[in-house]
Design a protein around this motif. Structure first.
Motif, PDB file in Angstrom:
ATOM      1  N   ASP A 211      16.104  14.378 -13.144  1.00  0.00           N
ATOM      2  CA  ASP A 211      14.855  15.121 -12.313  1.00  0.00           C
ATOM      3  C   ASP A 211      15.283  16.846 -12.802  1.00  0.00           C
ATOM      4  O   ASP A 211      16.557  17.272 -13.240  1.00  0.00           O
ATOM      5  N   ASP A 212      15.037  17.460 -12.191  1.00  0.00           N
ATOM      6  CA  ASP A 212      15.568  19.405 -12.584  1.00  0.00           C
ATOM      7  C   ASP A 212      16.483  20.106 -11.554  1.00  0.00           C
ATOM      8  O   ASP A 212      17.964  19.977 -12.315  1.00  0.00           O
ATOM      9  N   ASP A 213      17.483  18.800 -10.810  1.00  0.00           N
ATOM     10  CA  ASP A 213      18.692  18.788 -10.063  1.00  0.00           C
ATOM     11  C   ASP A 213      19.575  17.618 -11.204  1.00  0.00           C
ATOM     12  O   ASP A 213      20.768  18.426 -10.817  1.00  0.00           O
ATOM     13  N   GLY A 214      18.965  17.360 -12.597  1.00  0.00           N
ATOM     14  CA  GLY A 214      20.024  16.917 -12.941  1.00  0.00           C
ATOM     15  C   GLY A 214      20.350  15.347 -12.415  1.00  0.00           C
ATOM     16  O   GLY A 214      21.576  14.127 -13.216  1.00  0.00           O
ATOM     17  N   ARG A 215      19.558  15.113 -11.136  1.00  0.00           N
ATOM     18  CA  ARG A 215      20.083  13.978 -11.440  1.00  0.00           C
ATOM     19  C   ARG A 215      18.814  12.116 -11.173  1.00  0.00           C
ATOM     20  O   ARG A 215      18.011  12.778 -11.790  1.00  0.00           O
ATOM     21  N   SER A 216      19.449  11.018 -11.296  1.00  0.00           N
ATOM     22  CA  SER A 216      18.676   9.926 -11.185  1.00  0.00           C
ATOM     23  C   SER A 216      17.908   9.687 -10.230  1.00  0.00           C
ATOM     24  O   SER A 216      18.515   9.940  -8.903  1.00  0.00           O
ATOM     25  N   VAL A 217      16.450   9.871 -10.819  1.00  0.00           N
ATOM     26  CA  VAL A 217      15.774   9.456  -9.450  1.00  0.00           C
ATOM     27  C   VAL A 217      14.223   8.503 -10.720  1.00  0.00           C
ATOM     28  O   VAL A 217      14.103   8.499 -11.329  1.00  0.00           O
ATOM     29  N   PRO A 218      13.931   7.583  -9.229  1.00  0.00           N
ATOM     30  CA  PRO A 218      13.414   6.385  -9.061  1.00  0.00           C
ATOM     31  C   PRO A 218      11.669   7.155  -8.992  1.00  0.00           C
ATOM     32  O   PRO A 218      11.457   7.437  -8.159  1.00  0.00           O
ATOM     33  N   VAL A 219      10.795   6.252 -10.402  1.00  0.00           N
ATOM     34  CA  VAL A 219       9.030   6.609 -10.397  1.00  0.00           C
ATOM     35  C   VAL A 219       8.488   4.906 -10.356  1.00  0.00           C
ATOM     36  O   VAL A 219       8.978   4.498 -11.343  1.00  0.00           O
ATOM     37  N   THR A 220       8.139   5.355  -9.156  1.00  0.00           N
ATOM     38  CA  THR A 220       7.511   3.637  -9.109  1.00  0.00           C
ATOM     39  C   THR A 220       5.672   3.664  -9.659  1.00  0.00           C
ATOM     40  O   THR A 220       4.900   4.861  -9.555  1.00  0.00           O
ATOM     41  N   GLY A 221       5.483   2.813 -10.368  1.00  0.00           N
ATOM     42  CA  GLY A 221       4.164   2.683 -10.602  1.00  0.00           C
ATOM     43  C   GLY A 221       3.538   3.968 -11.607  1.00  0.00           C
ATOM     44  O   GLY A 221       2.714   4.115 -12.120  1.00  0.00           O
ATOM     45  N   GLY A 222       5.326   4.778 -12.578  1.00  0.00           N
ATOM     46  CA  GLY A 222       4.338   5.954 -13.465  1.00  0.00           C
ATOM     47  C   GLY A 222       3.611   6.676 -11.893  1.00  0.00           C
ATOM     48  O   GLY A 222       3.112   7.655 -12.811  1.00  0.00           O
ATOM     49  N   ARG A 223       3.696   7.585 -10.890  1.00  0.00           N
ATOM     50  CA  ARG A 223       3.234   7.935 -10.055  1.00  0.00           C
ATOM     51  C   ARG A 223       4.637   8.236  -8.895  1.00  0.00           C
ATOM     52  O   ARG A 223       5.127   7.989  -9.023  1.00  0.00           O
ATOM     53  N   VAL A 224       4.612  10.443  -9.137  1.00  0.00           N
ATOM     54  CA  VAL A 224       4.724  10.767  -7.640  1.00  0.00           C
ATOM     55  C   VAL A 224       4.512  11.636  -7.231  1.00  0.00           C
ATOM     56  O   VAL A 224       3.201  12.056  -7.336  1.00  0.00           O
ATOM     57  N   ARG A 225       4.317  11.074  -5.721  1.00  0.00           N
ATOM     58  CA  ARG A 225       3.757  10.905  -4.580  1.00  0.00           C
ATOM     59  C   ARG A 225       4.830  11.437  -3.522  1.00  0.00           C
ATOM     60  O   ARG A 225       5.911  11.359  -3.468  1.00  0.00           O
ATOM     61  N   CYS A 226       4.344  13.147  -3.005  1.00  0.00           N
ATOM     62  CA  CYS A 226       5.237  13.979  -2.292  1.00  0.00           C
ATOM     63  C   CYS A 226       5.599  13.329  -0.316  1.00  0.00           C
ATOM     64  O   CYS A 226       4.506  12.295  -0.200  1.00  0.00           O
ATOM     65  N   HIS A 227       6.637  13.443  -0.085  1.00  0.00           N
ATOM     66  CA  HIS A 227       6.775  12.969   1.408  1.00  0.00           C
ATOM     67  C   HIS A 227       6.317  14.417   1.745  1.00  0.00           C
ATOM     68  O   HIS A 227       5.506  14.342   3.652  1.00  0.00           O
ATOM     69  N   ALA A 228       7.902  14.894   2.363  1.00  0.00           N
ATOM     70  CA  ALA A 228       7.107  16.132   2.600  1.00  0.00           C
ATOM     71  C   ALA A 228       6.925  17.305   2.003  1.00  0.00           C
ATOM     72  O   ALA A 228       7.013  17.770   0.562  1.00  0.00           O
ATOM     73  N   PHE A 229       6.072  18.058   1.407  1.00  0.00           N
ATOM     74  CA  PHE A 229       5.166  18.716   1.245  1.00  0.00           C
ATOM     75  C   PHE A 229       6.148  20.339   0.819  1.00  0.00           C
ATOM     76  O   PHE A 229       6.877  20.605   2.343  1.00  0.00           O
ATOM     77  N   PRO A 230       6.120  20.353  -0.544  1.00  0.00           N
ATOM     78  CA  PRO A 230       7.175  21.089  -0.598  1.00  0.00           C
ATOM     79  C   PRO A 230       6.827  22.635  -0.036  1.00  0.00           C
ATOM     80  O   PRO A 230       5.838  23.004  -0.290  1.00  0.00           O
TER      81      PRO A 230
END
Length: 336
Positions: A211-230
């Motif tokens: 991600d933009d912070d340089g962290r490794s993050v999982p993405v499932t099914g090719g979709r990114v869906r927020c939980h808490a809207f930024p």
């Protein structure tokens, strides 16, 4: 101070207050499964904009209420105003007070496209690595190694606490970008076609990307869906109008240039307690010239810093240096 306010503009960190936000309205509820993502520490950009000292409490009731409206309603905040009015500083102040970590920043130019804010896919790098792997008889690298989320894409990760995103100078964008943003900001999600295709293969339903912070993050099914809207702040210098569908989805805040208490707080934050009174002559000169043309606040800060290193006992020299730095933007030096 009203109890409903989560952000109060007091300058002191109060990270617990973000937990006082009620659940979002039904039409702004998002269903991403929250990930245990740590909150990144603020970076040097926040320190540069806010100064090395806590901002003095400055109450601007209309601005504070509109900022809280955006937080409560989970809507982007469209901030307009002259250069130097504090538009791009505002998200840093909110992030610092509410403990929301590093501000994600997406600076817009005329060539900016929506995909750049969401993610980047290094197809050429993947092709080159695949050729080398075949030559060596090794297996191909995971596709996630060639995908990096952009600032907007990172802000939409399903974190438990909202991230703060600055989309700076949206009015400089291509005519299509504001319209392209509509669906992403409304739905709070986006898809990555390269990962959607990979998800159809066994064992690749979930792929790890940066991600933009340089962290490794999982993405499932090719979709990114927020939980808490930024908390999204979009700034504009008023160089163009935006489509009505975008305006309908935003909370609009217009910032006037900092004056009086806001200006004193800014000088205090950057130069320390008592700096406003010690440089009152420069502050008054800056305010008196307001009617001559656009004078960004940076000019006053530059003048205070520079004259601190000039001979303070030589008043004419001090005034002369400050005058050179605090000319209206429309006034150009005479060519010789």
């Amino acid at each position: 101070m009203s109890d409903w306010l989560v952000y109060r503009g007091e300058g002191e960190p109060a990270p617990a207050r973000i937990g006082d936000l009620p659940p979002p309205p039904p039409w702004r509820t998002f269903t991403g499964d929250p990930l245990p993502l740590p909150v990144p520490e603020p970076d040097s950009s926040t320190r540069r904009r806010l100064g090395g000292r806590p901002l003095l409490p400055v109450q601007d009731d209309e601005a504070i209420q509109l900022i809280n409206a955006a937080l409560y309603l989970r809507r982007p905040l469209l901030v307009t105003g002259e250069p130097g009015s504090g538009k791009s500083t505002l998200p840093h102040a909110v992030a610092q007070e509410l403990g929301l970590g590093r501000v994600l920043q997406w600076s817009v130019v005329s060539r900016t496209e929506l995909k750049q804010g969401l993610y980047e896919y290094d197809a050429i790098g993947r092709l080159q690595d695949a050729q080398l792997s075949r030559e060596r008889g090794a297996g191909e690298n995971d596709i996630g190694e060639y995908i990096k989320l952009g600032p907007l894409g990172t802000a939409l990760l399903p974190a438990e606490r909202p991230r703060v995103l600055l989309i700076d100078e949206l009015d400089k964008s291509d005519i299509d970008l504001p319209n392209d943003l509509l669906n992403v900001l409304e739905e709070g999600e986006f898809r990555i076609p390269e990962l959607e295709r990979a998800a159809k293969r066994a064992g690749q339903e979930t792929v790890t990307v940066l991600d933009d912070d340089g962290r490794s993050v999982p993405v499932t099914g090719g979709r990114v869906r927020c939980h808490a809207f930024p908390f999204v702040v979009m700034t504009s210098n008023g160089e163009r109008d935006f489509p009505r569908p975008l305006l309908r989805r935003c909370i609009h805040l217009h910032l006037e240039p900092p004056r009086n208490e806001r200006l004193a707080a800014l000088v205090h934050a950057h130069f320390g307690e008592g700096a406003h009174d010690a440089n009152l002559d420069l502050v008054e000169s800056f305010n008196e010239g307001e009617g001559d043309g656009l004078r960004p606040t940076d000019q006053l800060l530059n003048a205070i810093f520079l004259t601190q290193h000039a001979a303070r006992e030589a008043g004419s020299r001090r005034d002369g240096i400050a005058g050179l730095l605090m000319r209206p933007l429309e006034q150009h030096p005479q060519q010789r």
